[in-house]
Design a protein around this motif. Structure first.
Motif, PDB file in Angstrom:
ATOM      1  N   TYR F 238      -9.015   5.580  12.220  1.00 62.10           N
ATOM      2  CA  TYR F 238      -8.355   6.742  11.611  1.00 62.10           C
ATOM      3  C   TYR F 238      -7.757   6.364  10.264  1.00 62.10           C
ATOM      4  CZ  TYR F 238      -8.328   9.684  15.815  1.00 62.10           C
ATOM      5  OH  TYR F 238      -8.680  10.451  16.874  1.00 62.10           O
ATOM      6  N   GLY F 239      -7.209   5.160  10.220  1.00 60.90           N
ATOM      7  CA  GLY F 239      -6.520   4.769   8.998  1.00 60.90           C
ATOM      8  C   GLY F 239      -7.458   4.469   7.854  1.00 60.90           C
ATOM      9  N   SER F 240      -8.687   4.005   8.170  1.00 62.01           N
ATOM     10  CA  SER F 240      -9.566   3.584   7.087  1.00 62.01           C
ATOM     11  C   SER F 240     -10.546   4.659   6.657  1.00 62.01           C
ATOM     12  CB  SER F 240     -10.359   2.364   7.512  1.00 62.01           C
ATOM     13  OG  SER F 240      -9.536   1.468   8.167  1.00 62.01           O
ATOM     14  N   ILE F 303       6.367   3.300  19.725  1.00 66.59           N
ATOM     15  CA  ILE F 303       7.042   2.083  19.253  1.00 66.59           C
ATOM     16  C   ILE F 303       6.256   1.435  18.125  1.00 66.59           C
ATOM     17  CG2 ILE F 303       7.712  -0.229  19.967  1.00 66.59           C
ATOM     18  CD1 ILE F 303       8.472   0.916  22.630  1.00 66.59           C
ATOM     19  N   MET F 304       4.924   1.447  18.243  1.00 64.70           N
ATOM     20  CA  MET F 304       4.138   0.850  17.168  1.00 64.70           C
ATOM     21  C   MET F 304       4.170   1.712  15.920  1.00 64.70           C
ATOM     22  SD  MET F 304       3.052  -2.054  17.982  1.00 64.70           S
ATOM     23  CE  MET F 304       1.880  -2.378  16.676  1.00 64.70           C
ATOM     24  N   ALA F 305       4.263   3.031  16.109  1.00 65.88           N
ATOM     25  CA  ALA F 305       4.300   3.902  14.929  1.00 65.88           C
ATOM     26  C   ALA F 305       5.538   3.627  14.095  1.00 65.88           C
ATOM     27  CB  ALA F 305       4.268   5.360  15.363  1.00 65.88           C
ATOM     28  N   LEU F 306       6.619   3.201  14.766  1.00 67.24           N
ATOM     29  CA  LEU F 306       7.880   3.020  14.063  1.00 67.24           C
ATOM     30  C   LEU F 306       7.797   1.932  12.995  1.00 67.24           C
ATOM     31  CD1 LEU F 306      10.552   4.457  14.566  1.00 67.24           C
ATOM     32  CD2 LEU F 306      11.335   2.423  15.719  1.00 67.24           C
ATOM     33  N   ILE F 307       6.964   0.917  13.206  1.00 67.19           N
ATOM     34  CA  ILE F 307       6.960  -0.187  12.244  1.00 67.19           C
ATOM     35  C   ILE F 307       5.797  -0.122  11.273  1.00 67.19           C
ATOM     36  CG2 ILE F 307       8.222  -1.825  13.671  1.00 67.19           C
ATOM     37  CD1 ILE F 307       5.451  -3.015  14.356  1.00 67.19           C
ATOM     38  N   GLN F 308       4.997   0.935  11.333  1.00 63.46           N
ATOM     39  CA  GLN F 308       3.864   1.002  10.410  1.00 63.46           C
ATOM     40  C   GLN F 308       4.346   1.292   8.999  1.00 63.46           C
ATOM     41  OE1 GLN F 308       0.826   0.175  11.331  1.00 63.46           O
ATOM     42  NE2 GLN F 308       1.780  -0.227  13.307  1.00 63.46           N
ATOM     43  N   THR F 309       3.640   0.731   8.036  1.00 57.52           N
ATOM     44  CA  THR F 309       3.972   1.053   6.654  1.00 57.52           C
ATOM     45  C   THR F 309       2.856   1.830   5.976  1.00 57.52           C
ATOM     46  OG1 THR F 309       3.122  -1.082   6.023  1.00 57.52           O
ATOM     47  CG2 THR F 309       5.489  -0.900   6.305  1.00 57.52           C
ATOM     48  N   ASP F 310       1.693   1.874   6.605  1.00 56.58           N
ATOM     49  CA  ASP F 310       0.597   2.653   6.022  1.00 56.58           C
ATOM     50  C   ASP F 310       0.661   4.070   6.579  1.00 56.58           C
ATOM     51  OD1 ASP F 310      -2.197   2.266   4.542  1.00 56.58           O
ATOM     52  OD2 ASP F 310      -2.440   3.627   6.225  1.00 56.58           O
ATOM     53  N   PHE F 311       0.566   5.035   5.682  1.00 50.77           N
ATOM     54  CA  PHE F 311       0.735   6.434   6.060  1.00 50.77           C
ATOM     55  C   PHE F 311      -0.201   6.823   7.212  1.00 50.77           C
ATOM     56  CE2 PHE F 311       2.152  10.481   3.710  1.00 50.77           C
ATOM     57  CZ  PHE F 311       2.289  11.151   4.899  1.00 50.77           C
ATOM     58  N   LYS F 312      -1.499   6.529   7.035  1.00 49.74           N
ATOM     59  CA  LYS F 312      -2.454   7.055   8.001  1.00 49.74           C
ATOM     60  C   LYS F 312      -2.450   6.278   9.300  1.00 49.74           C
ATOM     61  CE  LYS F 312      -6.367   8.491   6.400  1.00 49.74           C
ATOM     62  NZ  LYS F 312      -7.582   8.307   5.598  1.00 49.74           N
ATOM     63  N   LYS F 375      -3.251   8.039  -5.262  1.00 45.21           N
ATOM     64  CA  LYS F 375      -4.093   6.871  -4.968  1.00 45.21           C
ATOM     65  C   LYS F 375      -3.285   5.801  -4.234  1.00 45.21           C
ATOM     66  CE  LYS F 375      -7.688   8.540  -6.905  1.00 45.21           C
ATOM     67  NZ  LYS F 375      -8.218   9.434  -5.916  1.00 45.21           N
ATOM     68  N   GLU F 376      -2.427   6.214  -3.367  1.00 44.84           N
ATOM     69  CA  GLU F 376      -1.529   5.275  -2.706  1.00 44.84           C
ATOM     70  C   GLU F 376      -1.334   5.717  -1.252  1.00 44.84           C
ATOM     71  OE1 GLU F 376      -0.037   2.180  -2.257  1.00 44.84           O
ATOM     72  OE2 GLU F 376       0.158   2.448  -4.425  1.00 44.84           O
ATOM     73  N   THR F 377      -1.446   4.786  -0.302  1.00 46.75           N
ATOM     74  CA  THR F 377      -1.143   5.179   1.078  1.00 46.75           C
ATOM     75  C   THR F 377       0.012   4.383   1.660  1.00 46.75           C
ATOM     76  OG1 THR F 377      -2.766   3.645   1.923  1.00 46.75           O
ATOM     77  CG2 THR F 377      -3.482   5.915   1.669  1.00 46.75           C
ATOM     78  N   SER F 378       0.444   3.340   0.993  1.00 45.63           N
ATOM     79  CA  SER F 378       1.525   2.532   1.555  1.00 45.63           C
ATOM     80  C   SER F 378       2.855   3.262   1.383  1.00 45.63           C
ATOM     81  CB  SER F 378       1.574   1.184   0.850  1.00 45.63           C
ATOM     82  OG  SER F 378       2.729   0.507   1.244  1.00 45.63           O
ATOM     83  N   LEU F 379       3.582   3.403   2.501  1.00 45.85           N
ATOM     84  CA  LEU F 379       4.840   4.147   2.429  1.00 45.85           C
ATOM     85  C   LEU F 379       5.877   3.412   1.605  1.00 45.85           C
ATOM     86  CD1 LEU F 379       5.112   5.365   6.086  1.00 45.85           C
ATOM     87  CD2 LEU F 379       4.746   6.745   4.085  1.00 45.85           C
ATOM     88  N   ASP F 380       5.747   2.090   1.488  1.00 47.71           N
ATOM     89  CA  ASP F 380       6.732   1.336   0.722  1.00 47.71           C
ATOM     90  C   ASP F 380       6.683   1.686  -0.756  1.00 47.71           C
ATOM     91  OD1 ASP F 380       7.806   0.065   2.802  1.00 47.71           O
ATOM     92  OD2 ASP F 380       6.564  -1.726   2.644  1.00 47.71           O
ATOM     93  N   LYS F 381       5.523   2.124  -1.221  1.00 46.93           N
ATOM     94  CA  LYS F 381       5.386   2.368  -2.653  1.00 46.93           C
ATOM     95  C   LYS F 381       5.531   3.831  -3.024  1.00 46.93           C
ATOM     96  CE  LYS F 381       2.569  -1.666  -3.097  1.00 46.93           C
ATOM     97  NZ  LYS F 381       1.235  -2.141  -2.828  1.00 46.93           N
TER      98      LYS F 381
END
Lengths: 110, 90, 114, 162, 84, 518
Positions: F238-240, F303-312, F375-381
């Motif tokens: 899903y993410g890729s 619980i795993m969703a909580l630590i994800q940094t990639d949007f998708k 052009k960005e999917t990382s939530l940190d940016k």
């Protein structure tokens, strides 16, 4: 038309929607009661950090991975285990399938 | 890594035991229990489809829709391979 | 019981395929594992349709007598073509993975994890 | 992928027509003898793949342009459309059922002869739309399988990072 | 035990043997040749199980085309299994 | 409303014909191709709705391929469409149509778009075939079509190593799963010499081999549906994948979920009340196994969703948790088969299928819109996008509230049904489910904060709102979500309740095909 019965209660979205609309109306009324002293493009809108220079915008924004820091730190052990589980290795994906298959076979067939 | 291999060997052997039991408990080789569907096909193929080859009759007539699906799988695979080796710039 | 040997061969093929998928690290070996599982299932289907002392379900050349089942043979034909399609797609992806990662080790081709 | 020795090239060039004819025979007699669209298509595609391996993808790619590849894909589409079209014809003519064998046992049409029950000599003029479907699927399988091999051989250039 | 029964026992054993070889060999090209041999034996097994249609398909697709695409893929990547 | 019978095969045949024609059409003109694909899918959706209106009023419809009548040993393939099938078909057709409209602008700059649309049409045909078919082997064939087409689409952005890797993982997993499904089908065929679901269901015995087949079918299809601990391929793929594909993949996994339910309720419906080991009925055994998997899915997904940094990837883990809710509802329904709250749980589970498809789909579309704009999917940016993308923000808020189960949106209605019924099965289940739902809200609030709130970042100063076709497709789904939230009873009475009845009423399913019923 709106109500669903759940067996031990009911749910009616329209009542809830009306409550939400009323709440927003109240908020709007309270807001309009406030002072109208806001002026654009004055010192008033600039942020003031007790005389220190303002940080860059990127620094002001809390990063996503820093949110819920307390929660993730307190569950450190669990997260270490979960990270170990999610190896990203294709063979492990297959292995998980076989593990679940074995459990189901043992429980269901015997 | 060692834990993984041990767990792998254990579950693998459990699944292996079940598969071997499955193989032993199947109906004896060459003696099927039931044959309603296939007997019907063997008896009626020539009449209904006019083909002398029972397998072709099944592939294209009785289960023709499966064959359409299979042709679609091949089409999808070829399209997929073309997608994977396409040029990225126009 | 000696006559269940084809079924045992089916079980052995499927288990060998699973073994290759779980314990082999090379991606092409994993594709070989899928091939083995597929061959096992195909053999199983054909074995199900066999009747002792039967002939192929083709009337042109038949001297009369019982025929083996035509349906599993049709299913196996479908399954074979599906198998080659899947394998072609897998191998194309393996070639791409090699281009991007420079390796075929399943333990090193994992940028996506957690 | 470079080609093989001259002996291999010559022998495969000689064998190739025979393989093709055998494959076409298998396709055409699918409703009478063992075989059919898939099997015959696979045989012809194997012959083509043998030529490809013998001559090497470098030589082949020198001869084949993008245009030929797209012709291959068009042929595959045509085969698929022919197959599903025959299925649709069943919906249009006759008893109006999808996948209906609308030509079987109709003496006036091609492939419409009635087959004698039991063990009979091969009469190719039977089985309704089955032979037509065999041809459509055969075309599709030849184009599809050879297309896969050709594209993958072409993609071996990926190793050099181009 | 008749002749045909013996064949029904020997050919599956050969198939399993070829596939064990395919799994164990570290040279991928050799493993693929073993797979091709397995496919041919499987095709023979289909033939003696009275499925000539499937035997033709398996010989054409399994033994020839699958081997061809495997060989192409191996030539585009690496030949030995353990190489870094 | 009465529709002619031949509409049933057309639902699968039209996307197939469209797929075969697309390469030829795209020779002419790119725009023409897009319009052609949209018309084909819209036509298909219309046909699905026509069929749905018929099925929901008159009951199960069957269609035999190639012959008019149904002589006793069922040798031909037949489609058997009941309310559950048509329910899933509605979901698939809506999501695919939306995804194609979305792709018009979203995929504009890519090459190989003719193949992209071809594969989407094939994927549609595969999903619709999976849910409409009444034949086990045919189900397997459509499963393979779905997996092959989706694998090629996941790896569509071949310049990214991650996409190719995700595609490879997906194809390995799905090829293996499909082969095990085929093995199970062969086991059933070997015993009963039948492939038709209704016929098999009427003769099934629950012998050792049947149990093996049941386990293989459930586990393989549950893996294709992405249940923990076999979910790891799901965030990867899903993410890729491109966002427009992620939304279709949601519906593809739901089709596998449908397979699980069809197998349990219909194929083995006859033996569910048998007494298995330790004097426990079979349905309780299977039900608790499924509830256990569901609880693990909910917990680990959240619980795993909580630590994800990639949007998708984050949304994908959220989708895993949502899948857990569906499994929880339906598992509780199996466990308490025949009771009133069991029925409610089944209703909730089925209602949650369509809600989850819409909510998670909307979130993926928003993620795609953000990727398109920045052009960005990382939530940190990311940060401060609400200033530039007002409509997208509104749609995201709707999706967030719906997926976290906040009243008055649709997620709440279905989750309420699940909570109330599982509470009667076992209170712990309901409590854990509610707590996880709160955590899910926290997860998406994190996304909302880090992507849309905060100061306007200088590098996103020139970000513009996405094109109209993308806004339109997001808006359509958002409208459906709001409507479903405001009128839950209409939806439940008209679509969900018949589907639940269809799942339980296996005898009716059988009697349509096998003369005399059971």
């Amino acid at each position: 038309m709106f109500t669903i019965e759940t067996g031990s209660g009911f749910w009616n979205p329209i009542i809830w929607a009306i409550v939400i609309v009323v709440t927003f109306l109240l908020i709007y009324i309270l807001r309009s009661l406030g002072k109208k002293g806001y002026k654009k493009d004055t010192e008033q809108v600039k942020s003031f950090l007790s005389g220190n220079p303002e940080y860059a915008k990127e620094k002001m924004h809390v990063k996503a991975s820093n949110l819920y820091w307390g929660f993730t730190t307190s569950l450190k052990g669990l997260y270490a285990l979960l990270r170990k589980m999610h190896t990203g290795n294709t063979s492990d994906y297959v292995l998980w399938f076989v593990i679940v298959l074995a459990i189901f076979l043992l429980v269901e067939v015997i | 890594m060692l834990t993984r291999n041990i767990a792998g060997v254990i579950v693998f052997s459990i699944v292996a035991v079940f598969f071997i039991f499955t193989a032993l408990l199947m109906h004896p080789f060459g003696v099927p229990d039931e044959s309603d569907m296939d007997d019907y096909i063997i008896d009626n193929t020539q009449e209904e489809t006019g083909a002398n080859n029972g397998v072709t009759a099944v592939v294209f007539d009785y289960r023709g829709f499966d064959t359409l699906g299979e042709a679609t799988v091949l089409f999808a695979a070829v399209t997929g391979v073309i997608v994977l080796f396409r040029r990225l710039k126009k | 019981m000696i006559y269940n040997i084809p079924y045992l061969a089916v079980a052995a093929l499927i288990l060998l395929g699973l073994y290759a998928l779980i314990f082999k690290r090379n991606l092409i070996k994993m594709v070989i594992g899928i091939t083995l599982i597929e061959s096992g299932v195909n053999l199983f289907l054909i074995t199900l349709g066999y009747r002792k002392e039967s002939i192929a379900p083709i009337y042109t050349s038949s001297p009369g007598g019982i025929m083996s089942f035509p349906v599993p043979q049709a299913l196996t034909l479908t399954s074979i073509v599906i198998g080659v399609a899947v394998i072609a797609l897998m191998l194309s992806l393996v070639m791409h993975i090699y281009r991007h990662y420079g390796t075929l080790d399943a333990r090193e081709t994992r940028r996506l994890k957690e | 992928m470079s080609g093989m020795s001259k002996i291999v090239k010559t022998i495969s060039s000689i064998i190739f027509p025979f393989i093709t004819i055998y494959g076409l025979y298998v396709i055409a007699h699918g409703h009478l003898t063992p075989g059919g669209g898939f099997q015959g298509g696979a045989v012809v595609a194997s012959g083509l793949a043998m030529l490809l391996v013998a001559y090497g993808s470098v030589w082949t790619m020198g001869k084949l342009k993008e245009k030929h590849l797209s012709i291959n894909q068009t042929l595959e589409s045509v085969g698929a459309i022919g197959f599903i079209g025959l299925a649709f014809f069943g919906l249009i003519f006759g008893t109006k059922i999808f996948f209906n064998n609308f030509l079987v046992n109709k003496q006036d049409y091609l492939f419409g002869a009635t087959v004698k029950l039991g063990e009979t000599a091969a009469n190719i003029n039977t089985a309704g739309i089955l032979p037509l479907m065999n041809f459509a699927v055969g075309l599709k399988v030849i184009a599809g399988l050879f297309g896969i091999v050709l594209l993958m051989a072409y993609a071996t250039r990926l190793k050099e990072g181009k | 035990m008749t002749y045909i029964e013996l064949i029904h026992i020997i050919v599956p054993i050969l198939i399993v043997g070829a596939s064990i070889v395919a799994v164990l060999l570290r040279d991928l090209l050799a493993a693929v040749i073993a797979i091709a041999a397995m496919s041919l034996l499987l095709s023979l097994e289909f033939y003696i199980l009275q499925a000539p249609d499937v035997a033709i398909a398996q010989a054409g697709v399994g033994a020839c085309l699958t081997t061809a695409i495997f060989v192409i893929a191996i030539r585009a990547t690496k030949r030995m299994e353990g190489e870094a | 409303m009465n529709v002619p019978d031949y509409i049933i095969p057309l639902i699968v045949a039209i996307p197939l014909l469209g797929a075969f024609l697309t390469p030829l059409v795209s020779r002419i003109n790119d725009k023409l191709r897009n319009i052609f694909v949209i018309i084909v899918l819209a036509l298909n959706a219309v046909l699905v709705f026509l069929l749905a209106s018929d099925i929901l009023t008159t009951g199960i419809k069957t269609y035999v391929f190639g012959a008019k009548d149904l002589s006793y040993p069922i040798v031909r393939i037949l489609f058997e469409v009941d309310a559950m099938s048509i329910f899933m078909a509605i979901i698939s057709s809506i999501l695919v149509l939306v995804a194609v409209v979305y792709s018009w602008s979203f995929m504009e700059k890519n090459t190989g778009l003719d193949k992209y649309y071809t594969l989407i049409l094939l994927l549609t045909a595969g999903m619709l075939g999976m849910v409409l078919t009444g034949d086990m082997f045919n189900f397997f064939v459509f499963l393979e079509i779905t997996s092959i087409a989706s694998c090629a689409l996941i790896a569509f952005w071949i310049h990214r190593g991650e996409s190719v890797e995700a595609g490879f993982k997906y194809i390995v997993i799905s090829a293996m799963g499909a082969l095990f499904v085929l093995f199970a089908v062969a086991l059933l065929y070997g015993q009963y010499n039948a492939l038709n679901i209704a016929l098999l269901s009427s003769v099934i015995q629950y012998t050792f081999l049947d149990k093996i087949a049941l386990v293989l079918l459930i586990v393989a299809l549950a893996m294709k549906a992405g249940i923990v601990p076999m979910h790891m391929w799901l965030p990867d793929s899903y993410g890729s994948a491109p966002s427009s594909i992620s939304i279709i993949l949601v519906s593809a996994t739901l089709a596998s979920l449908y397979g699980v339910f069809r197998v349990i309720f219909t194929l083995y419906g006859n033996v569910l009340s048998n007494i298995a080991n330790f004097g426990i009925p079979v349905n309780v055994f299977i039900g608790w196994l499924i509830v256990a998997l569901a609880m693990v899915s909910i917990l680990i997904g959240v619980i795993m969703a909580l630590i994800q940094t990639d949007f998708k990837r984050l949304i994908a883990y959220g989708a895993v948790a949502e899948l857990g809710y569906m499994f929880l509802g339906i598992g509780a329904g199996i466990t308490a088969l025949g009771t009133a709250y069991g029925k409610t749980a089944l209703d909730g589970g089925i209602f949650h299928i369509i809600n989850d498809a819409l909510d998670v789909g909307l979130l993926f579309l928003v993620a795609g819109a953000i990727y398109y704009a920045t052009k960005e999917t990382s939530l940190d940016k990311l940060g401060g996008l609400a200033r530039n993308m007002k409509y997208t923000t509104v749609f995201f808020v709707i999706g967030l509230l719906a997926v976290a189960g906040m009243p008055p949106l649709n997620g709440f209605a279905s989750k309420l049904l699940i909570y109330e019924s599982t509470f009667q099965l076992n209170p712990i289940l309901a409590i854990v489910a509610i707590l996880s739902s709160i955590l899910l809200l926290a997860v998406f609030v994190k996304v909302f904060y880090s992507a849309f709130m905060g100061p306007q970042l200088p590098k996103f100063k020139d970000v513009k709102e996405v094109p109209k076709s993308m806004l339109f497709s997001m808006g359509v789904i958002a409208c459906i979500i709001v409507i479903f939230g405001l009128f839950p009873e209409v939806i439940i009475n008209n679509i969900v309740e018949p589907a639940a009845n269809a799942l339980i009423g296996y005898s009716e399913y059988i009697s349509q095909v096998v003369a005399g019923g059971i």
